[in-house]
Each structure stands twice: as structure tokens, then as C-alpha cells.
Write an enzyme that holds these catalytic residues in place. Structure first.
Site, PDB file in Angstrom:
ATOM      1  N   CYS A 112      34.177  50.175  48.556  1.00 60.29           N
ATOM      2  CA  CYS A 112      33.890  51.333  47.702  1.00 60.29           C
ATOM      3  C   CYS A 112      32.590  52.009  48.133  1.00 60.29           C
ATOM      4  O   CYS A 112      31.501  51.553  47.790  1.00 60.29           O
ATOM      5  CB  CYS A 112      33.811  50.899  46.236  1.00 60.29           C
ATOM      6  N   CYS A 166      30.415  53.356  45.279  1.00 60.19           N
ATOM      7  CA  CYS A 166      29.688  52.327  44.522  1.00 60.19           C
ATOM      8  C   CYS A 166      28.493  51.810  45.320  1.00 60.19           C
ATOM      9  O   CYS A 166      27.433  51.565  44.755  1.00 60.19           O
ATOM     10  CB  CYS A 166      30.587  51.131  44.200  1.00 60.19           C
ATOM     11  N   ASP A 167      28.673  51.579  46.603  1.00 62.33           N
ATOM     12  CA  ASP A 167      27.686  50.829  47.379  1.00 62.33           C
ATOM     13  C   ASP A 167      26.915  51.651  48.414  1.00 62.33           C
ATOM     14  O   ASP A 167      25.981  51.147  49.036  1.00 62.33           O
ATOM     15  CB  ASP A 167      28.392  49.670  48.123  1.00 62.33           C
TER      16      ASP A 167
END
Ligand code: NAP
Length: 303
Positions: free
Chosen positions: A130, A133-134
Site C-alpha cells: 500500500c 499507507c506507507d
């Protein structure tokens, strides 16, 4: 007792709840993780009709808000199966049971893994599925994105805003994803396409240090020094828990056509979890509407 029990809180499931509630049915959405589904990982959705540009998380939070304001109930529970008791279908979870007159399965798909050495061991230590997200953890660093679909293209574009260099590694010469994004990526100075290359190994002791690739044309093995590897090689369904009540195809998708009707009366399938040609946000939303209306019709016929 619910009129419609919806398993999965992604775009298809939440749209089904909106249609169910507006049809005056008592609806519950049961989600095992976070509401929103796959689209929450998309940094920017640009192909949903009527919305020129929106982040996936904003899109899905609006959808959840809309469903809840209409009265849809939500539960966070891990579904373990569906028990058929004739007129009633019981959704079983690890904690509770939900008796429903009809059920819509909208479980979507999950990330496919590459299955190479280092992938599992370094997940969370440089290997990610992701980018939204990261991505921020890799500011100023070099990373590789693996895949050639829309997700990989979007991830590469998103990461190029944070990272010093983004290698986009794809196993073929042509991308599967949208050409308009490919064109934009070509303009970016810090994105390099590494084509006809497959991943052999992800290396690093405690964190990712590099990725070993194989050039499919020359057979040559080479290495990219990267701190992050973002894997975006498609998705697979997780419908095994429903295999006893509905028929699945050879790849694990629930057999259901555009009418979202499965092999089991009263159980419907909507979105990416069912057999279909086009898996898009628009088709997930369309399935949610179709399945909910079909469920309403089924419930009415039982009364
Ligand atoms: P996808 O379209 O299935 O693409 C997966 C990519 O990974 C393909 O390029 C495939 O290569 C590659 N791949 C698969 N297995 C591999 C392996 N073992 N090793 C290396 N590469 C591998 O998946 P996706 O990009 O996640 O997209 C899924 C669906 O969501 C698509 O319909 C897409 O259009 C849609 N989507 C929409 C949006 C949006 O903004 N609306 C955003 C993201 C995704 P090949 O091409 O060689 O098969």
C-alpha cells in the site's frame, strides 16, 4: 433480524447498503477490517463519473457516511461462514451470529503476493502492498514498484512525489494500466521503467536493501539498491469460507452474472469477489445497486 446482511464494507457493500436502506430494508454491513475496501489505497481516483478527482479514502469515507446517515448498521467482525436455515440465512462471525432474510457477499479481493524469497520476511520492513499507507516513510529514498496495472502506475506516480527515485518494474514491455497515467510517468524525471524484468529475490537483513531482478530477454540477473519494494501485482479473491453455500469458479471467484445472483437463492454477490470482466470502482458500485435491488425483490417474494 436483518432484511439484508452485507458481508464486506467496500464500494460494492456500502452501495448495496445505500440502496437497501432507501428501499426501506433493515441493513447491516459486516466488515472484517477497515471500511472502504481496496479503493482506500488509491491516492487519486480520476475515473469515477461525475467526480474529476478524489482520494480513495475520501471517496470511501463519504460512501460510509452516506450509508450510515440512511440508517445502515455497521459491525466490525470477521465472518466465518453463512448457515442456511431455509428462509433465514445466518451470517456467522467469530463473535456473533446475524440472522438475515438475504445476504450480499461483497468481500472484494486481497493483494496477490509475488512469492519470492525475502517478501514475507521483510513485509513491514520495506516491503509494502500500500503506497498511500506507507509511502511517506520512504521520503528521499529509492524504491521499486512491482507491477504493470493501474495500481502500480498510480503507486509509482504517488511515490515519485516523496522518493528520490522510483523504479517501476514490470514483467512485460507493455503496461496493463491506463495509458494516460503511463504518459504522465514518462514525464517524471525520477521514475525509471524497468521492463521485461521479474523479481527473483528481495534482499536485506532486517530491512529491505535491494531487489534482485532477472531480465527476461537476456537472462541477465541484476540488482537495484532500494529501501522499499511496493508490490502491486493484482488481487485474488478470498471466498473459500463461502464455498459450501455458493459455487465458485476455478480461480475462487463467486459464480454470478451481471444480475449478481449466485447458485444459492437469497445469497447475492457484488463487486470484485464475483466472476466478471471489468473490476472497477464504477462496476463495484453498479453491482452494489443491482444486488441490493435483487435482494429486496427476493425478500418481498418471501413475505
Ligand atoms: P491488475 O490490473 O490485475 O494488474 C496486475 C499487474 O501485476 C499486471 O501488470 C500483471 O502483469 C502484474 N503481475 C501479476 N502477477 C505478477 C507476478 N507474479 N509477477 C510480476 N507481475 C505480476 O491489478 P491492479 O493494478 O491491482 O488493478 C486491479 C483492478 O482495479 C483493475 O481493473 C484496475 O483497472 C482497477 N483499478 C482502478 C483504479 C482507479 O483509480 N479507478 C486504481 C487502481 C486499480 P501482466 O500485465 O503481465 O499480467
Amino acid at each position: 433480524m436483518y432484511d439484508i446482511g452485507i458481508i464486506g464494507g467496500g464500494t460494492a457493500g456500502m452501495t448495496a447498503a445505500i440502496y437497501g436502506q432507501r428501499a426501506g430494508k433493515r441493513t447491516v454491513i459486516i466488515e472484517g477490517g477497515n471500511f472502504g475496501g481496496q479503493i482506500t489505497s488509491s491516492p487519486n481516483v480520476e475515473n469515477y463519473p461525475g467526480i474529476a478527482s478524489v482520494s480513495g479514502s475520501e471517496f470511501s469515507m463519504n460512501l460510509l457516511d452516506q450509508a450510515m446517515k440512511l440508517g445502515a448498521e455497521t459491525e466490525v467482525e470477521r465472518v466465518t461462514g453463512i448457515r442456511d436455515e431455509g428462509a433465514i440465512k445466518v451470517i456467522e462471525t467469530t463473535g456473533k451470529e446475524y440472522p438475515c432474510r438475504s445476504v450480499i457477499i461483497a468481500t472484494g479481493v486481497t493483494h496477490r503476493h509475488l512469492g519470492v524469497p525475502g517478501e514475507e520476511r521483510l513485509t513491514g520492513a520495506g516491503v509494502s502492498y500500500c503506497a498511500t499507507c506507507d509511502g511517506a516513510f520512504f521520503r528521499g529514498k529509492d524504491v521499486a514498484v512491482i507491477g504493470g496495472g493501474s495500481t502500480a502506475l498510480q503507486d509509482a506516480e504517488f511515490l515519485s512525489n516523496y522518493c528520490r527515485k522510483v523504479y517501476l518494474v514490470h514483467r512485460r514491455d507493455e503496461f496493463r494500466g491506463e495509458e494516460s497515467i503511463v504518459k504522465r510517468l514518462r514525464q517524471k524525471e525520477n521514475i525509471e521503467f524497468v521492463l521485461s524484468a521479474t523479481v527473483k529475490e528481495i534482499t536485506g537483513d532486517s530491512v529491505v536493501e535491494g531487489v534482485v531482478l532477472n531480465n527476461k530477454k537476456t537472462g541477465e540477473e541484476f540488482r537495484l539498491d532500494v529501501a522499499g519494494v511496493f508490490i502491486a501485482v493484482g488481487q485474488i479473491p478470498q471466498n473459500e469460507i463461502f464455498a459450501e453455500v455458493v459455487k465458485l469458479d476455478g480461480n475462487g471467484f463467486i459464480l454470478a452474472a451481471e444480475d449478481c445472483i449466485t447458485s444459492h437463492p437469497g445469497i447475492f454477490a457484488a463487486g470484485d469477489c464475483r466472476t466478471k470482466e471489468v473490476r472497477q470502482l464504477t462496476t463495484a458500485a453498479a453491482d452494489g445497486a443491482v444486488a441490493a435491488l435483487a435482494a429486496c425483490k427476493y425478500v418481498a417474494a418471501q413475505e
